[in-house]
Write a protein that holds these residues in place. Sequence first.
Motif, PDB file in Angstrom:
ATOM      1  N   LEU A 147      10.772   0.959  -4.051  1.00 32.58           N
ATOM      2  CA  LEU A 147       9.423   0.688  -4.555  1.00 32.58           C
ATOM      3  C   LEU A 147       9.388   0.752  -6.081  1.00 32.58           C
ATOM      4  CD1 LEU A 147       7.423   2.767  -1.932  1.00 32.58           C
ATOM      5  CD2 LEU A 147       7.430   0.270  -2.132  1.00 32.58           C
ATOM      6  N   GLU A 148       8.685  -0.205  -6.678  1.00 33.22           N
ATOM      7  CA  GLU A 148       8.499  -0.248  -8.123  1.00 33.22           C
ATOM      8  C   GLU A 148       7.008  -0.325  -8.430  1.00 33.22           C
ATOM      9  OE1 GLU A 148      10.657  -3.582  -9.573  1.00 33.22           O
ATOM     10  OE2 GLU A 148      12.637  -2.680  -9.209  1.00 33.22           O
ATOM     11  N   GLN A 149       6.605   0.345  -9.505  1.00 27.82           N
ATOM     12  CA  GLN A 149       5.192   0.419  -9.851  1.00 27.82           C
ATOM     13  C   GLN A 149       4.804  -0.683 -10.825  1.00 27.82           C
ATOM     14  OE1 GLN A 149       4.001   4.222 -11.402  1.00 27.82           O
ATOM     15  NE2 GLN A 149       1.821   3.813 -11.089  1.00 27.82           N
ATOM     16  N   HIS A 150       3.658  -1.315 -10.537  1.00 23.81           N
ATOM     17  CA  HIS A 150       3.064  -2.329 -11.413  1.00 23.81           C
ATOM     18  C   HIS A 150       1.602  -1.927 -11.603  1.00 23.81           C
ATOM     19  CE1 HIS A 150       6.538  -5.025 -10.703  1.00 23.81           C
ATOM     20  NE2 HIS A 150       6.495  -4.514  -9.476  1.00 23.81           N
ATOM     21  N   GLY A 151       1.326  -1.131 -12.623  1.00 22.12           N
ATOM     22  CA  GLY A 151      -0.010  -0.575 -12.765  1.00 22.12           C
ATOM     23  C   GLY A 151      -0.255   0.410 -11.637  1.00 22.12           C
ATOM     24  N   GLY A 152      -1.305   0.182 -10.863  1.00 20.75           N
ATOM     25  CA  GLY A 152      -1.587   1.062  -9.734  1.00 20.75           C
ATOM     26  C   GLY A 152      -1.037   0.560  -8.419  1.00 20.75           C
ATOM     27  N   LEU A 196      -1.248  -8.648  -7.936  1.00 21.12           N
ATOM     28  CA  LEU A 196      -0.877  -8.185  -9.271  1.00 21.12           C
ATOM     29  C   LEU A 196      -1.660  -8.883 -10.382  1.00 21.12           C
ATOM     30  CD1 LEU A 196       3.009  -8.017  -8.792  1.00 21.12           C
ATOM     31  CD2 LEU A 196       1.326  -6.183  -8.540  1.00 21.12           C
ATOM     32  N   HIS A 197      -2.510  -9.842 -10.039  1.00 26.00           N
ATOM     33  CA  HIS A 197      -3.298 -10.559 -11.027  1.00 26.00           C
ATOM     34  C   HIS A 197      -4.421  -9.678 -11.551  1.00 26.00           C
ATOM     35  CE1 HIS A 197      -6.357 -10.902  -7.875  1.00 26.00           C
ATOM     36  NE2 HIS A 197      -5.380 -11.290  -7.062  1.00 26.00           N
ATOM     37  N   PRO A 198      -5.008 -10.003 -12.700  1.00 27.45           N
ATOM     38  CA  PRO A 198      -6.135  -9.221 -13.225  1.00 27.45           C
ATOM     39  C   PRO A 198      -7.263  -9.121 -12.203  1.00 27.45           C
ATOM     40  CG  PRO A 198      -5.321 -10.726 -14.891  1.00 27.45           C
ATOM     41  CD  PRO A 198      -4.606 -11.088 -13.619  1.00 27.45           C
ATOM     42  N   GLY A 199      -7.785  -7.932 -12.025  1.00 26.39           N
ATOM     43  CA  GLY A 199      -8.863  -7.715 -11.063  1.00 26.39           C
ATOM     44  C   GLY A 199      -8.391  -7.426  -9.665  1.00 26.39           C
ATOM     45  N   GLY A 200      -7.070  -7.473  -9.437  1.00 28.05           N
ATOM     46  CA  GLY A 200      -6.552  -7.262  -8.091  1.00 28.05           C
ATOM     47  C   GLY A 200      -6.849  -5.877  -7.547  1.00 28.05           C
ATOM     48  N   GLU A 201      -6.649  -4.854  -8.371  1.00 29.73           N
ATOM     49  CA  GLU A 201      -6.888  -3.473  -7.918  1.00 29.73           C
ATOM     50  C   GLU A 201      -8.372  -3.231  -7.654  1.00 29.73           C
ATOM     51  OE1 GLU A 201      -4.965  -0.420 -10.250  1.00 29.73           O
ATOM     52  OE2 GLU A 201      -3.386  -1.818 -10.845  1.00 29.73           O
ATOM     53  N   LEU A 202      -9.224  -3.778  -8.507  1.00 32.02           N
ATOM     54  CA  LEU A 202     -10.668  -3.628  -8.303  1.00 32.02           C
ATOM     55  C   LEU A 202     -11.097  -4.328  -7.024  1.00 32.02           C
ATOM     56  CD1 LEU A 202     -13.382  -2.611  -9.302  1.00 32.02           C
ATOM     57  CD2 LEU A 202     -13.586  -4.699 -10.676  1.00 32.02           C
ATOM     58  N   ARG A 248     -16.952  -6.591  13.083  1.00 31.11           N
ATOM     59  CA  ARG A 248     -16.920  -7.688  12.115  1.00 31.11           C
ATOM     60  C   ARG A 248     -16.584  -7.170  10.721  1.00 31.11           C
ATOM     61  NH1 ARG A 248     -21.463  -9.330  15.142  1.00 31.11           N
ATOM     62  NH2 ARG A 248     -22.885  -8.433  13.603  1.00 31.11           N
ATOM     63  N   ALA A 249     -17.133  -6.010  10.368  1.00 36.09           N
ATOM     64  CA  ALA A 249     -16.867  -5.436   9.044  1.00 36.09           C
ATOM     65  C   ALA A 249     -15.389  -5.059   8.897  1.00 36.09           C
ATOM     66  CB  ALA A 249     -17.749  -4.206   8.826  1.00 36.09           C
ATOM     67  N   ILE A 250     -14.816  -4.477   9.938  1.00 31.64           N
ATOM     68  CA  ILE A 250     -13.398  -4.101   9.894  1.00 31.64           C
ATOM     69  C   ILE A 250     -12.524  -5.348   9.816  1.00 31.64           C
ATOM     70  CG2 ILE A 250     -11.531  -3.045  11.219  1.00 31.64           C
ATOM     71  CD1 ILE A 250     -13.638  -1.078  12.323  1.00 31.64           C
ATOM     72  N   ARG A 251     -12.859  -6.354  10.613  1.00 38.18           N
ATOM     73  CA  ARG A 251     -12.081  -7.598  10.601  1.00 38.18           C
ATOM     74  C   ARG A 251     -12.156  -8.257   9.223  1.00 38.18           C
ATOM     75  NH1 ARG A 251     -10.244 -10.179  14.938  1.00 38.18           N
ATOM     76  NH2 ARG A 251     -11.593  -8.945  16.309  1.00 38.18           N
ATOM     77  N   ARG A 252     -13.344  -8.255   8.633  1.00 38.17           N
ATOM     78  CA  ARG A 252     -13.535  -8.884   7.324  1.00 38.17           C
ATOM     79  C   ARG A 252     -12.762  -8.119   6.239  1.00 38.17           C
ATOM     80  NH1 ARG A 252     -18.558  -9.166   7.748  1.00 38.17           N
ATOM     81  NH2 ARG A 252     -19.118  -7.184   6.753  1.00 38.17           N
ATOM     82  N   ALA A 253     -12.782  -6.787   6.307  1.00 41.31           N
ATOM     83  CA  ALA A 253     -12.082  -5.980   5.301  1.00 41.31           C
ATOM     84  C   ALA A 253     -10.578  -6.192   5.361  1.00 41.31           C
ATOM     85  CB  ALA A 253     -12.418  -4.504   5.496  1.00 41.31           C
ATOM     86  N   LEU A 254     -10.023  -6.160   6.555  1.00 44.05           N
ATOM     87  CA  LEU A 254      -8.577  -6.319   6.680  1.00 44.05           C
ATOM     88  C   LEU A 254      -8.138  -7.742   6.334  1.00 44.05           C
ATOM     89  CD1 LEU A 254      -8.041  -4.133   9.846  1.00 44.05           C
ATOM     90  CD2 LEU A 254      -7.184  -3.667   7.552  1.00 44.05           C
ATOM     91  N   ALA A 255      -8.997  -8.723   6.608  1.00 40.60           N
ATOM     92  CA  ALA A 255      -8.684 -10.098   6.217  1.00 40.60           C
ATOM     93  C   ALA A 255      -8.676 -10.236   4.702  1.00 40.60           C
ATOM     94  CB  ALA A 255      -9.693 -11.062   6.837  1.00 40.60           C
ATOM     95  N   GLY A 256      -9.402  -9.334   4.023  1.00 42.72           N
ATOM     96  CA  GLY A 256      -9.464  -9.390   2.567  1.00 42.72           C
ATOM     97  C   GLY A 256      -8.280  -8.740   1.879  1.00 42.72           C
ATOM     98  N   ILE A 257      -7.404  -8.112   2.638  1.00 44.83           N
ATOM     99  CA  ILE A 257      -6.198  -7.521   2.053  1.00 44.83           C
ATOM    100  C   ILE A 257      -5.101  -8.572   2.055  1.00 44.83           C
ATOM    101  CG2 ILE A 257      -4.434  -5.731   2.295  1.00 44.83           C
ATOM    102  CD1 ILE A 257      -6.544  -4.000   3.640  1.00 44.83           C
ATOM    103  N   PRO A 258      -4.620  -8.985   0.902  1.00 43.76           N
ATOM    104  CA  PRO A 258      -3.641 -10.079   0.855  1.00 43.76           C
ATOM    105  C   PRO A 258      -2.266  -9.646   1.353  1.00 43.76           C
ATOM    106  CG  PRO A 258      -3.967  -9.164  -1.333  1.00 43.76           C
ATOM    107  CD  PRO A 258      -4.975  -8.493  -0.442  1.00 43.76           C
ATOM    108  N   ALA A 259      -1.523 -10.604   1.872  1.00 37.11           N
ATOM    109  CA  ALA A 259      -0.161 -10.317   2.328  1.00 37.11           C
ATOM    110  C   ALA A 259       0.746 -10.014   1.151  1.00 37.11           C
ATOM    111  CB  ALA A 259       0.380 -11.501   3.127  1.00 37.11           C
ATOM    112  N   ARG A 260       0.499 -10.667   0.018  1.00 39.49           N
ATOM    113  CA  ARG A 260       1.282 -10.411  -1.188  1.00 39.49           C
ATOM    114  C   ARG A 260       0.525  -9.454  -2.101  1.00 39.49           C
ATOM    115  NH1 ARG A 260       5.405 -14.051  -1.935  1.00 39.49           N
ATOM    116  NH2 ARG A 260       5.423 -15.844  -0.501  1.00 39.49           N
ATOM    117  N   PRO A 261       1.212  -8.642  -2.866  1.00 44.52           N
ATOM    118  CA  PRO A 261       0.524  -7.682  -3.740  1.00 44.52           C
ATOM    119  C   PRO A 261      -0.347  -8.392  -4.768  1.00 44.52           C
ATOM    120  CG  PRO A 261       2.879  -7.811  -4.250  1.00 44.52           C
ATOM    121  CD  PRO A 261       2.685  -8.541  -2.972  1.00 44.52           C
TER     122      PRO A 261
END
Length: 323
Positions: free
Chosen positions: A20-25, A185-191, A170-183
């Motif tokens: 594992l390597e750190q890129h910001g948070g 790392l773009h601006p605003g990603g952590e927020l 629906r809320a759980i499905r929507r939240a997990l769908a909002g987590i991208p498969a790739r990290p």
Amino acid sequence: MPRELVALFEPQAEQLGIRLEQHGGIWTGTAMGSAARGTMWLHAPSPYCLVLTHDVTPCNDMPLFEGSLGPYACVCTLGEDALACSKDCGLAIRPIGHGRRDRRAQTELATFVERKPRSLSSSLVAGHTYRSQSIIMLPEFFDELDRRYPGEYRGLFPLFDGAWGAAAERAIRRALAGIPARPPLHPGGELGILSTVIALMASLSADRSPAAAEPEAEALASRARELVSEAIEAGAAPPSIDDVARKLYISRSRLCATFKHATGQSVGAYGRQLRLERACRLLEDESLTIGEVAGLLGYPTPSAFCHAFSSAMGTSPQKWRDS
């Protein structure tokens, strides 16, 4: 990051050869050795919450060892192999939507609660792909929310061990769908990750019925008193604060604050008081020796009992009995 969260991914990363390597948070990793192929990334949007995703294919059949250091709640999407692996190691997976799977992605939504520390193991099969996305929350995560918004998130933690309504699903499905498969790392990603988690918590809190809310402080303290009393009456030492907190699905700090507010004393002081009261009752039975009384109270030796009793009462057990 608390070690309770680190323990949920570090052993697996080491066994699978993921560095594992750190890129910001955000931490990212790729399997580098001969054990497996695949990737993992993770981020802690708050000190007591972890978003974790992995997509790994082992190169050989292998056991996977993992574990937890304390209670936590989890919502996740699991691929078929990851679902089988989770059930194999004993996680109390509760599928959402009556086990209805996303046929296109070949995944299943689920929630579960781990109640106590334990070590787990499962078998990984060569060539099978273990894919999952998870949002993991410690009890302290809900304490943080409750401090900021008193009463709104109280009692939410144990609900992850039960059934959800349609709106919550629906809320759980929507939240997990909002987590991208790739990290992200773009601006605003952590927020964006933090926003996804907070939106999920807000939806789940708004959806639950008033009857599902956790009992107020007095009821919670009453249950804690029962747990302490049951242990002492069974001849054991008073349970530790951590043991009581785990059984009540709350953090140590919240238990201490709630118990003190409701009873005016600490959990430890209450346990010592009950143990002393039982000691006095047992000493009234002159058919019991001092050593037998010590054993019935869970003391390792008669001398340990005599020391504790004398410190509290200002006199030895024998002198108290003779008085």
